[in-house]
Design an enzyme around this catalytic site. Structure first.
Site, short mmCIF file in Angstrom:
data_model
loop_
_atom_site.label_atom_id
_atom_site.label_comp_id
_atom_site.label_asym_id
_atom_site.label_seq_id
_atom_site.Cartn_x
_atom_site.Cartn_y
_atom_site.Cartn_z
N TRP A 147 0.80 -1.22 0.00
CA TRP A 147 0.00 0.00 0.00
C TRP A 147 0.84 1.28 0.00
CZ3 TRP A 147 1.74 2.52 4.19
CH2 TRP A 147 2.25 1.76 5.25
N ASN A 148 2.13 1.19 0.30
CA ASN A 148 2.88 2.43 0.51
C ASN A 148 3.25 3.14 -0.80
OD1 ASN A 148 4.64 0.30 -0.02
ND2 ASN A 148 6.27 1.12 1.26
N LYS A 195 -2.19 -8.36 -7.97
CA LYS A 195 -3.00 -8.38 -6.76
C LYS A 195 -2.55 -7.22 -5.89
CE LYS A 195 -3.50 -9.30 -2.90
NZ LYS A 195 -3.95 -8.41 -1.76
N PRO A 196 -3.24 -6.05 -5.98
CA PRO A 196 -2.81 -4.90 -5.19
C PRO A 196 -3.25 -5.03 -3.73
CG PRO A 196 -4.80 -4.36 -6.41
CD PRO A 196 -4.42 -5.76 -6.80
N ALA A 197 -2.68 -4.19 -2.88
CA ALA A 197 -3.08 -4.17 -1.48
C ALA A 197 -4.56 -3.82 -1.36
CB ALA A 197 -2.24 -3.15 -0.72
N SER A 198 -5.21 -4.42 -0.39
CA SER A 198 -6.65 -4.23 -0.23
C SER A 198 -7.02 -2.80 0.14
CB SER A 198 -7.18 -5.20 0.84
OG SER A 198 -6.96 -6.54 0.47
N GLY A 240 6.71 -6.62 0.32
CA GLY A 240 5.94 -6.53 1.56
C GLY A 240 6.73 -7.03 2.75
N GLU A 271 10.96 -8.58 -2.41
CA GLU A 271 11.51 -7.32 -1.89
C GLU A 271 10.89 -7.12 -0.52
OE1 GLU A 271 11.64 -2.50 -2.79
OE2 GLU A 271 10.45 -3.83 -4.07
N LEU A 272 11.67 -7.34 0.52
CA LEU A 272 11.12 -7.42 1.87
C LEU A 272 11.57 -6.23 2.72
CD1 LEU A 272 11.68 -11.24 2.35
CD2 LEU A 272 9.72 -10.05 1.36
N CYS A 315 10.13 1.10 2.37
CA CYS A 315 11.04 0.03 2.79
C CYS A 315 12.48 0.52 2.83
CB CYS A 315 10.89 -1.18 1.88
SG CYS A 315 11.26 -0.86 0.14
#
Length: 373
Positions: free
Chosen positions: A96-97, A120-123, A173, A195-196, A229
């Site tokens: 979401w960021n 699949k984007p963030a809700s 995420g 990518e964490l 991140c």
């Protein structure tokens, strides 16, 4: 999808350039929606929406340059060749960021390579992503090349990652979610790129230009309200410059990074993304307050504002600010670095010193960033 993967690279590039133009035309509309659902100031949302078009243009330039190689062998009558072929179906799961930036980082190279794509984007940030996908699709891509699916990660995300026809998963995420995706993808031996999160450190040496270093630190800490991140999560300072740096850094943060509504012309930092996100930051700050609190300046309705209100002088073993990924705009100076679990990026001032330090810090990315003058 053979109709897309077999299309010559130059033809794919033409579609991507057309899609970039469609995005340029809709930047204002998409950026307003992004600012509303994510919380970032409008000018930052416009930058993000514009970079989708820039990404499309960049990777369009690579679409007709994906070549294999000729490999001579010991037997002069024989030779080997390598061919580059589309992987197939690429699934992207984005946070979401920076929903548009991280979508584009995954979508554009996939299109250039001739792959099909499922997002699949963030809700909590579905709308700007939906609008961007629709704008790109309107450039004339064959049906089925670009797809978007909305829903929870546990339901939709798991179904996509474990699907037997998915050939690659790209995820940005939380680290724990990334570990889960690796385990799920392993059953089908699906390629995974992760990518964490991290607790990134900025290292400021004692020969630095304090004014420029504090400017760089402020941008690294407060852009997008610190919800990045690669944001500066911790600042490691030489004792010789520590007090001067933190004083100037705090003054700069209070004066230059004004907290306000997304659509106010003078806002440099909008609200945190959700109430849950704010609660997480407040919990990290409350944990740090058990050790040492130096500054508590800005309050709204008797509650610490989700802005530049507190900084902490020292990180101690077990302190959450030192080991957790912090997705919020607090600032902290680290004098000791024990019990630090993550590190994506470290920054040093002088080239030689930076190169020597980079070999020793043991993190994934080390960047030497020139600060703005």
């Amino acid at each position: 999808l053979p109709a897309w993967s077999a299309l010559p690279g130059v033809k794919r590039a033409q579609r991507m350039h057309a899609a970039a133009q469609k995005m340029h035309e809709q930047v204002d509309e998409i950026s307003r929606v992004l600012a509303m659902e994510q919380g970032k100031p409008l000018f930052q949302a416009k930058l993000e929406a514009s970079r989708v078009a820039e990404n499309l243009e960049y990777y369009a330039g690579l679409a007709d340059k994906l070549r294999g190689d000729y490999i001579p062998l010991d037997d002069p009558a024989k030779f080997g060749i390598t061919l580059r072929r589309p992987i197939g179906v690429v699934v992207a799961i984005t946070p979401w960021n920076f929903p548009l930036t991280l979508m584009a980082n995954k979508l554009c190279p996939a299109l250039a390579a001739g792959c099909t794509f499922v997002l699949k984007p963030a809700s909590t940030t579905p709308l700007a992503s939906q609008m961007a996908i629709e704008a790109i699709q309107s450039a004339g891509f064959p049906a089925g090349v670009i797809n978007i699916v909305h829903g929870s990660g546990a339901e939709i995300g798991d179904a996509l990652v474990t699907h037997k026809k998915v050939n690659k998963v790209a995820f940005t995420g939380q680290t724990e979610t990334g570990k889960r995706i690796m385990k799920l993808a392993a059953d089908n031996v699906t390629r995974v790129t992760l990518e964490l999160g991290g607790s990134d450190a900025m290292i400021v040496c004692d020969d630095t230009d304090i004014r420029r270093a504090t400017a760089a630190a402020a941008i690294g800490r407060f852009f997008n309200a610190g919800q990045a991140c690669l944001a500066v999560k911790r600042i490691f300072l030489f004792e010789k410059i520590a007090e001067e740096f933190m004083t100037k850094f705090s003054d700069r943060a209070a004066k230059e990074w004004k907290l306000g509504p997304q659509f106010a012309a003078d806002s440099k930092m909008g609200p945190l993304h959700t109430e849950q996100q704010r609660a997480e930051v407040e919990a990290q700050v409350a944990d740090a307050a058990r050790f040492e609190r130096l500054d508590d300046r800005l309050r709204v309705d008797q509650r610490p504002a989700a802005g530049v209100d507190q900084h902490y002088a020292r990180l101690h073993s077990g302190q959450r600010l030192g080991v957790d990924q912090m997705m919020g705009p607090r600032r902290q100076r680290a004098v000791q670095g024990d019990d630090v679990r993550f590190g994506e990026e470290a920054v040093q001032r002088r080239q030689l010193r930076a190169e020597r330090g980079a070999l020793r810090v043991g993190v994934g990315i080390v960047g030497q960033h020139p600060a703005p003058k």
